[in-house]
Scaffold this motif. Structure first.
Motif, mmCIF file in Angstrom:
data_model
loop_
_atom_site.group_PDB
_atom_site.id
_atom_site.type_symbol
_atom_site.label_atom_id
_atom_site.label_comp_id
_atom_site.label_asym_id
_atom_site.label_seq_id
_atom_site.Cartn_x
_atom_site.Cartn_y
_atom_site.Cartn_z
ATOM 1 N N VAL A 40 21.309 -12.218 -37.474
ATOM 2 C CA VAL A 40 22.027 -11.047 -36.986
ATOM 3 C C VAL A 40 23.516 -11.357 -36.969
ATOM 4 O O VAL A 40 23.928 -12.404 -36.453
ATOM 5 C CB VAL A 40 21.547 -10.662 -35.565
ATOM 6 N N THR A 41 24.316 -10.446 -37.534
ATOM 7 C CA THR A 41 25.764 -10.620 -37.513
ATOM 8 C C THR A 41 26.348 -9.941 -36.275
ATOM 9 O O THR A 41 25.706 -9.084 -35.657
ATOM 10 C CB THR A 41 26.423 -10.008 -38.759
ATOM 11 N N ALA A 42 27.569 -10.306 -35.962
ATOM 12 C CA ALA A 42 28.287 -9.631 -34.882
ATOM 13 C C ALA A 42 28.554 -8.186 -35.308
ATOM 14 O O ALA A 42 28.664 -7.896 -36.508
ATOM 15 C CB ALA A 42 29.600 -10.350 -34.599
ATOM 16 N N PRO A 43 28.668 -7.279 -34.351
ATOM 17 C CA PRO A 43 29.000 -5.890 -34.702
ATOM 18 C C PRO A 43 30.323 -5.802 -35.453
ATOM 19 O O PRO A 43 31.184 -6.678 -35.326
ATOM 20 C CB PRO A 43 29.110 -5.196 -33.338
ATOM 21 N N ASP A 44 30.469 -4.736 -36.231
ATOM 22 C CA ASP A 44 31.715 -4.503 -36.957
ATOM 23 C C ASP A 44 32.859 -4.299 -35.968
ATOM 24 O O ASP A 44 32.649 -4.235 -34.754
ATOM 25 C CB ASP A 44 31.577 -3.325 -37.925
ATOM 26 N N SER A 45 34.071 -4.185 -36.483
ATOM 27 C CA SER A 45 35.250 -4.110 -35.616
ATOM 28 C C SER A 45 35.235 -2.894 -34.688
ATOM 29 O O SER A 45 35.806 -2.941 -33.611
ATOM 30 C CB SER A 45 36.529 -4.120 -36.456
ATOM 31 N N GLY A 46 34.571 -1.839 -35.083
ATOM 32 C CA GLY A 46 34.469 -0.656 -34.233
ATOM 33 C C GLY A 46 33.314 -0.720 -33.250
ATOM 34 O O GLY A 46 33.158 0.151 -32.397
ATOM 35 N N GLY A 47 32.488 -1.756 -33.386
ATOM 36 C CA GLY A 47 31.333 -1.898 -32.499
ATOM 37 C C GLY A 47 30.243 -0.885 -32.749
ATOM 38 O O GLY A 47 29.382 -0.671 -31.904
ATOM 39 N N THR A 48 30.249 -0.270 -33.940
ATOM 40 C CA THR A 48 29.269 0.774 -34.215
ATOM 41 C C THR A 48 28.026 0.268 -34.936
ATOM 42 O O THR A 48 26.945 0.802 -34.732
ATOM 43 C CB THR A 48 29.897 1.908 -35.054
ATOM 44 N N CYS A 49 28.183 -0.748 -35.792
ATOM 45 C CA CYS A 49 27.054 -1.247 -36.577
ATOM 46 C C CYS A 49 27.067 -2.768 -36.632
ATOM 47 O O CYS A 49 28.098 -3.406 -36.490
ATOM 48 C CB CYS A 49 27.118 -0.722 -38.009
ATOM 49 N N LEU A 50 25.886 -3.316 -36.849
ATOM 50 C CA LEU A 50 25.747 -4.740 -37.127
ATOM 51 C C LEU A 50 24.832 -4.872 -38.323
ATOM 52 O O LEU A 50 24.206 -3.903 -38.747
ATOM 53 C CB LEU A 50 25.201 -5.498 -35.916
ATOM 54 N N LYS A 51 24.781 -6.054 -38.876
ATOM 55 C CA LYS A 51 23.858 -6.308 -39.982
ATOM 56 C C LYS A 51 22.787 -7.271 -39.501
ATOM 57 O O LYS A 51 23.065 -8.212 -38.763
ATOM 58 C CB LYS A 51 24.581 -6.887 -41.192
ATOM 59 N N GLU A 52 21.549 -6.979 -39.913
ATOM 60 C CA GLU A 52 20.445 -7.893 -39.655
ATOM 61 C C GLU A 52 19.847 -8.228 -41.013
ATOM 62 O O GLU A 52 19.512 -7.334 -41.782
ATOM 63 C CB GLU A 52 19.406 -7.270 -38.714
ATOM 64 N N ILE A 53 19.772 -9.505 -41.292
ATOM 65 C CA ILE A 53 19.273 -9.982 -42.582
ATOM 66 C C ILE A 53 17.887 -10.567 -42.365
ATOM 67 O O ILE A 53 17.682 -11.368 -41.450
ATOM 68 C CB ILE A 53 20.221 -11.047 -43.191
ATOM 69 N N HIS A 54 16.936 -10.139 -43.190
ATOM 70 C CA HIS A 54 15.560 -10.628 -43.094
ATOM 71 C C HIS A 54 15.180 -11.366 -44.367
ATOM 72 O O HIS A 54 15.447 -10.882 -45.470
ATOM 73 C CB HIS A 54 14.582 -9.461 -42.927
ATOM 74 N N LEU A 55 14.546 -12.504 -44.210
ATOM 75 C CA LEU A 55 13.911 -13.202 -45.315
ATOM 76 C C LEU A 55 12.430 -12.857 -45.206
ATOM 77 O O LEU A 55 11.784 -13.212 -44.213
ATOM 78 C CB LEU A 55 14.136 -14.708 -45.218
ATOM 79 N N VAL A 56 11.926 -12.112 -46.175
ATOM 80 C CA VAL A 56 10.573 -11.562 -46.125
ATOM 81 C C VAL A 56 9.758 -12.100 -47.291
ATOM 82 O O VAL A 56 10.261 -12.186 -48.413
ATOM 83 C CB VAL A 56 10.617 -10.015 -46.196
ATOM 84 N N THR A 57 8.514 -12.446 -47.028
ATOM 85 C CA THR A 57 7.625 -12.885 -48.108
ATOM 86 C C THR A 57 6.375 -12.008 -48.161
ATOM 87 O O THR A 57 5.909 -11.512 -47.139
ATOM 88 C CB THR A 57 7.203 -14.357 -47.930
ATOM 89 N N PHE A 58 5.877 -11.823 -49.373
ATOM 90 C CA PHE A 58 4.604 -11.163 -49.651
ATOM 91 C C PHE A 58 3.908 -11.967 -50.736
ATOM 92 O O PHE A 58 4.571 -12.579 -51.575
ATOM 93 C CB PHE A 58 4.821 -9.726 -50.155
ATOM 94 N N PRO A 59 2.587 -11.934 -50.753
ATOM 95 C CA PRO A 59 1.869 -12.685 -51.790
ATOM 96 C C PRO A 59 2.175 -12.198 -53.208
ATOM 97 O O PRO A 59 2.221 -12.992 -54.140
ATOM 98 C CB PRO A 59 0.389 -12.474 -51.469
ATOM 99 N N ASP A 60 2.392 -10.874 -53.352
ATOM 100 C CA ASP A 60 2.640 -10.305 -54.678
ATOM 101 C C ASP A 60 3.132 -8.872 -54.529
ATOM 102 O O ASP A 60 3.193 -8.323 -53.427
ATOM 103 C CB ASP A 60 1.377 -10.358 -55.553
ATOM 104 N N GLU A 61 3.463 -8.259 -55.658
ATOM 105 C CA GLU A 61 3.980 -6.883 -55.689
ATOM 106 C C GLU A 61 2.959 -5.879 -55.153
ATOM 107 O O GLU A 61 3.325 -4.910 -54.490
ATOM 108 C CB GLU A 61 4.382 -6.523 -57.126
ATOM 109 N N GLN A 62 1.674 -6.103 -55.430
ATOM 110 C CA GLN A 62 0.635 -5.187 -54.949
ATOM 111 C C GLN A 62 0.577 -5.167 -53.427
ATOM 112 O O GLN A 62 0.409 -4.104 -52.814
ATOM 113 C CB GLN A 62 -0.746 -5.573 -55.527
ATOM 114 N N ALA A 63 0.718 -6.323 -52.799
ATOM 115 C CA ALA A 63 0.709 -6.400 -51.338
ATOM 116 C C ALA A 63 1.915 -5.662 -50.761
ATOM 117 O O ALA A 63 1.792 -4.920 -49.777
ATOM 118 C CB ALA A 63 0.689 -7.854 -50.879
#
Length: 103
Positions: A40-63
Motif C-alpha cells: 500500500v502506498t501513501a495517499p496522494d498529495s490531496g489525500g484523495t487516493c492511494l494505490k494498493e498493489i497486489h501480487l496474485v497467482t492462479f494456476p492457469d488462465e481457465q482458473a
C-alpha cells in the motif's frame, strides 16, 4: 500465472474496498488463486487516493476466467465500483531468484 494488479483506491471508500478484497480473496481460493502479497502506498498529495498493489497467482488462465465469472464476486462488485478509480493488470511469469547463491 502471476499478475501484478495496481489499484487506485478512493481513501474515503477504503473500508468498502477492503471488504470487497476479503470476499474476492475467499472466492479466488476456490479457483486455486491467491493474493500472495499486497503493498500500500501513501495517499496522494490531496489525500484523495492511494494505490494498493497486489501480487496474485492462479494456476492457469481457465482458473482466472472462472474466478472472474463467479456469481459471488459479482454480488459484491458494487463495493469495488464505489472504491476503485483505476485498475492496471500486468500478466507475467515467475522471474529469476536473485537471492539464490551465485555459482
Amino acid at each position: 500465472m502471476t499478475l501484478v494488479v495496481i489499484l487506485t483506491v478512493r481513501c474515503e471508500a477504503l473500508d468498502a474496498f477492503r471488504a470487497y478484497e476479503r470476499k474476492a480473496a475467499a472466492v479466488m481460493a476456490r479457483y486455486g488463486g491467491a493474493i500472495e502479497r499486497t503493498v500500500v502506498t501513501a495517499p496522494d498529495s490531496g489525500g484523495t487516493c492511494l494505490k494498493e498493489i497486489h501480487l496474485v497467482t492462479f494456476p492457469d488462465e481457465q482458473a482466472l476466467s472462472a474466478y472472474r465469472r463467479d456469481g459471488e464476486l459479482a454480488a459484491v462488485a458494487h463495493l469495488r465500483d464505489a472504491s476503485v478509480v483505476q485498475t492496471e493488470i500486468l500478466c507475467g511469469e515467475e522471474g529469476p531468484d536473485y537471492h539464490a547463491a551465485s555459482g
